[in-house]
Design a protein around this motif. Structure first.
Motif, PDB file in Angstrom:
ATOM      1  N   CYS A 279      13.196 -14.696 -19.090  1.00 41.23           N
ATOM      2  CA  CYS A 279      12.656 -13.947 -19.680  1.00 41.23           C
ATOM      3  C   CYS A 279      11.710 -12.679 -18.589  1.00 41.23           C
ATOM      4  CB  CYS A 279      11.995 -14.189 -21.049  1.00 41.23           C
ATOM      5  SG  CYS A 279      10.882 -12.241 -21.649  1.00 41.23           S
ATOM      6  N   MET A 280      11.860 -11.700 -18.365  1.00 44.69           N
ATOM      7  CA  MET A 280      11.110 -10.815 -17.604  1.00 44.69           C
ATOM      8  C   MET A 280       9.809 -10.151 -18.105  1.00 44.69           C
ATOM      9  SD  MET A 280      15.139  -8.340 -15.171  1.00 44.69           S
ATOM     10  CE  MET A 280      14.608  -7.798 -17.058  1.00 44.69           C
ATOM     11  N   MET A 281       9.375 -11.038 -17.868  1.00 40.95           N
ATOM     12  CA  MET A 281       7.594 -10.533 -17.629  1.00 40.95           C
ATOM     13  C   MET A 281       7.018  -9.289 -16.886  1.00 40.95           C
ATOM     14  SD  MET A 281       7.468 -12.141 -20.404  1.00 40.95           S
ATOM     15  CE  MET A 281       6.358 -12.253 -21.551  1.00 40.95           C
ATOM     16  N   GLY A 282       6.114  -8.650 -16.991  1.00 40.24           N
ATOM     17  CA  GLY A 282       5.923  -7.549 -16.502  1.00 40.24           C
ATOM     18  C   GLY A 282       5.255  -5.781 -16.777  1.00 40.24           C
ATOM     19  N   GLY A 283       5.225  -5.044 -16.482  1.00 33.59           N
ATOM     20  CA  GLY A 283       4.054  -3.787 -16.483  1.00 33.59           C
ATOM     21  C   GLY A 283       4.510  -2.870 -15.488  1.00 33.59           C
ATOM     22  N   GLU A 284       3.328  -1.882 -15.446  1.00 36.98           N
ATOM     23  CA  GLU A 284       3.265  -0.852 -13.863  1.00 36.98           C
ATOM     24  C   GLU A 284       1.685  -1.560 -13.942  1.00 36.98           C
ATOM     25  OE1 GLU A 284       5.087   3.218 -14.058  1.00 36.98           O
ATOM     26  OE2 GLU A 284       3.042   3.549 -14.915  1.00 36.98           O
ATOM     27  N   THR A 285       0.844  -1.122 -12.807  1.00 35.61           N
ATOM     28  CA  THR A 285      -0.133  -1.026 -12.148  1.00 35.61           C
ATOM     29  C   THR A 285      -0.312  -0.312 -11.167  1.00 35.61           C
ATOM     30  OG1 THR A 285      -1.835  -2.469 -11.373  1.00 35.61           O
ATOM     31  CG2 THR A 285       0.575  -2.719  -9.960  1.00 35.61           C
ATOM     32  N   GLU A 286      -1.691   0.404 -11.368  1.00 35.44           N
ATOM     33  CA  GLU A 286      -2.714   2.219 -10.100  1.00 35.44           C
ATOM     34  C   GLU A 286      -2.558   0.859  -8.569  1.00 35.44           C
ATOM     35  OE1 GLU A 286      -5.064   4.101 -10.636  1.00 35.44           O
ATOM     36  OE2 GLU A 286      -3.719   6.103 -11.001  1.00 35.44           O
ATOM     37  N   ILE A 287      -1.777   1.459  -7.823  1.00 34.36           N
ATOM     38  CA  ILE A 287      -2.541   0.209  -6.686  1.00 34.36           C
ATOM     39  C   ILE A 287      -2.654   1.528  -5.608  1.00 34.36           C
ATOM     40  CG2 ILE A 287      -0.874  -1.411  -6.790  1.00 34.36           C
ATOM     41  CD1 ILE A 287       0.710  -0.127  -4.671  1.00 34.36           C
ATOM     42  N   SER A 288      -3.840   1.701  -4.466  1.00 39.69           N
ATOM     43  CA  SER A 288      -4.558   1.861  -3.236  1.00 39.69           C
ATOM     44  C   SER A 288      -3.524   2.562  -2.377  1.00 39.69           C
ATOM     45  CB  SER A 288      -5.644   1.872  -2.945  1.00 39.69           C
ATOM     46  OG  SER A 288      -6.116   2.312  -4.845  1.00 39.69           O
ATOM     47  N   THR A 289      -3.026   2.983  -1.594  1.00 40.01           N
ATOM     48  CA  THR A 289      -2.038   2.937  -0.703  1.00 40.01           C
ATOM     49  C   THR A 289      -2.525   3.288  -0.198  1.00 40.01           C
ATOM     50  OG1 THR A 289      -1.662   5.149  -1.883  1.00 40.01           O
ATOM     51  CG2 THR A 289      -0.214   3.151  -2.127  1.00 40.01           C
ATOM     52  N   ASP A 290      -4.029   3.516   0.117  1.00 35.19           N
ATOM     53  CA  ASP A 290      -4.954   4.451   1.312  1.00 35.19           C
ATOM     54  C   ASP A 290      -6.167   5.523   0.803  1.00 35.19           C
ATOM     55  OD1 ASP A 290      -5.106   5.020   4.267  1.00 35.19           O
ATOM     56  OD2 ASP A 290      -3.621   7.060   4.269  1.00 35.19           O
TER      57      ASP A 290
END
Length: 487
Positions: A279-290
């Motif tokens: 089962c694939m568990m996950g989602g979407e997140t917001e990261i700081s790239t700079d």
């Protein structure tokens, strides 16, 4: 002032293959006909348990053999034999990484199967059990910003990132059915299989639908070898928390098959099966790239990672066919097959899986029985659920043969096989994210008043890059034509 924001990403923990040599001597009981010649051998491995022990995964299981041979009277006979195995697979990972057995997806296959006759009632069976172990982990990318002056104006560049890791599940089921044959029909061999048609995420768990099949090699009262097949539907739910589930794939294993016959030709069959599920568990997140601070000089630490995102949970079916030259006058009596996945390729949102199937056909003619192998290329295509991956595809996939048919046409053997295609695929994308940002309050940027700077950006340089270079805030940059005016 220190502010820490935790984001989640999924990375590949490891992907390794371990091969184990399995060999055992068997003595056949007196009620089993003596062996004159081996016709064919089918081998099916299954992993029964897995246990973490320090830096190793201990896995134990069984290899179930079905040996088809000619007895002393020249007739076809079959005997089921089972041997146990255990192996240790290194699972070293980074310091501080804690995981359990449900974070490890393990598949097995039997290769180089050999049966040697050492005496009329003694056999030596050997095979190489290949175990592939892969695992993904969800990691925290902590964004730490340190500054004593609370008025420090911090600017961060945000980006969306997907993440996905695989959780391994298992369920056990029993199923069966009945077949009606002519009175006096004898069962020579029985081969069971469980093929999965679909695995869907529901609120209660993973809903798995498939089909259990039994293939019987029979000897009719008039001395003709033939094949009979039975099937029954399988519909079950594997309980799990699916709040963050993004897709699944399931794999069926026939562990044991029992056959009961009656004088009137009624054949009753029962199977015990394992269903392994990824089962694939996950989602979407917001990261700081700079990031940068408009008021003070700062030091930033960046981390490069190959982040994983969900692409596809594959549960499909495919029919393949092939031919092989044989001696004239032979008839097809039955057969079995095995299939192996080779590689996965993505083009846009199109996923292509390739491998091969090896079909073993039992042919009868001229007073003898022989086994012929036919190798058939396998190609399966489907659309992915996720975006195109710019890097390597990772995951697990299994091809399995769930039904075989054939016929002899003169000197040509024509075979067909129905395959189950099951697997989960994740895409690797390179990401660079901001991990720490330390602001030096003792080295402020010189404040400029009544000064305008004209900046001609380099090729590919964005407004963000200009703001970072000149240490100005959102309102400090105005674009006029091809230049920026910095105030």
């Amino acid at each position: 002032m220190e502010n820490e924001i935790t984001r989640k990403l999924a990375l590949k923990r490891f992907d390794t293959t371990h091969t184990l040599d399995v060999t055992e001597d068997f003595s056949l009981p007196d009620y089993i006909p003596e062996v004159r010649r081996i016709v064919g051998v089918q081998a099916s491995p299954s992993v029964d348990g897995k246990y973490l022990n320090g830096d190793e995964l201990e896995a134990d299981g069984t290899v179930s053999y079905t040996v088809l041979y000619l007895g002393g009277d020249g007739g076809l006979c079959s005997v089921p034999l089972t041997t146990a195995f255990d192996g240790r697979i290194p699972v070293k990972s980074t310091e501080g990484d804690v995981f359990g057995t449900d974070d490890l997806s393990l598949s097995s296959s039997a290769e180089n199967v050999i049966c040697r006759v050492t005496a009329p009632r003694r056999l030596t069976l050997s095979s190489k059990v290949k175990m592939r172990l892969f695992s993904q982990k969800t990691v925290d990318c902590a964004e730490k910003i340190s500054a004593e002056d609370k008025k420090a104006s911090v600017k961060l560049k945000k980006d969306k990132a997907e993440y996905a890791a695989v959780k391994a599940l298992r369920s056990n089921i029993e199923c069966g059915g009945e077949l009606r044959e002519r009175e006096g029909t004898k069962v020579i061999s029985a081969v069971g299989s469980l093929s999965i048609n679909d695995a869907k995420v529901t609120k209660d768990g993973i809903s798995v639908m498939g089909e259990a099949r039994i293939s019987l090699l029979l000897l009719t009262p008039d001395g003709v070898y033939t094949t009979a097949k039975g099937r029954c539907a399988v519909d079950t739910v594997i309980p799990c928390d699916t709040a963050n589930a993004m897709g699944a794939a399931a794999y069926g294993r026939c562990l044991m098959c029992e056959i009961d016959t009656a004088e009137d030709g009624l054949i009753t069959w029962n199977m015990e099966c394992d269903i392994d599920c990824d089962c694939m568990m996950g989602g979407e997140t917001e990261i700081s790239t700079d990031g940068y601070c408009a008021d003070y000089r700062d030091e930033c630490t960046y981390t490069d990672a190959a982040a994983l995102s969900a692409l596809k949970g594959v549960n499909g079916r495919l029919t393949v066919s092939g031919t092989k030259a044989v001696r004239p006058g032979m008839t097809w009596a039955g057969g079995w097959g095995k299939a192996a996945f080779d590689k996965a390729e993505q083009n846009g949102r199109r996923l292509t899986l390739t491998g091969n199937a090896v079909i073993t056909s039992i042919l009868c003619g001229e007073g003898e029985a022989t086994a012929e192998e036919c190798v058939i290329p396998v190609k399966y295509e489907c659309e992915t659920d996720g975006k195109e991956s710019g890097g390597e595809l990772v995951g697990k996939c299994e091809f399995s043969v769930c039904d075989v048919g054939g016929r002899c046409d003169g000197e040509t053997l024509n075979v067909t096989a129905e395959l189950a295609i099951n697997g989960v695929f994740l895409g690797e994308r390179g990401l660079r994210y901001l991990e720490t940002m330390t602001i030096d309050e003792n080295a402020p940027t010189a404040r400029r008043k009544n000064v305008l700077t004209i900046c001609v950006p380099d090729e590919g340089e964005s407004e963000w890059d200009v703001m970072k270079r000149y240490r100005v805030g959102d309102n400090g940059v105005n674009r006029t034509g091809k230049v920026y005016i910095i105030s």
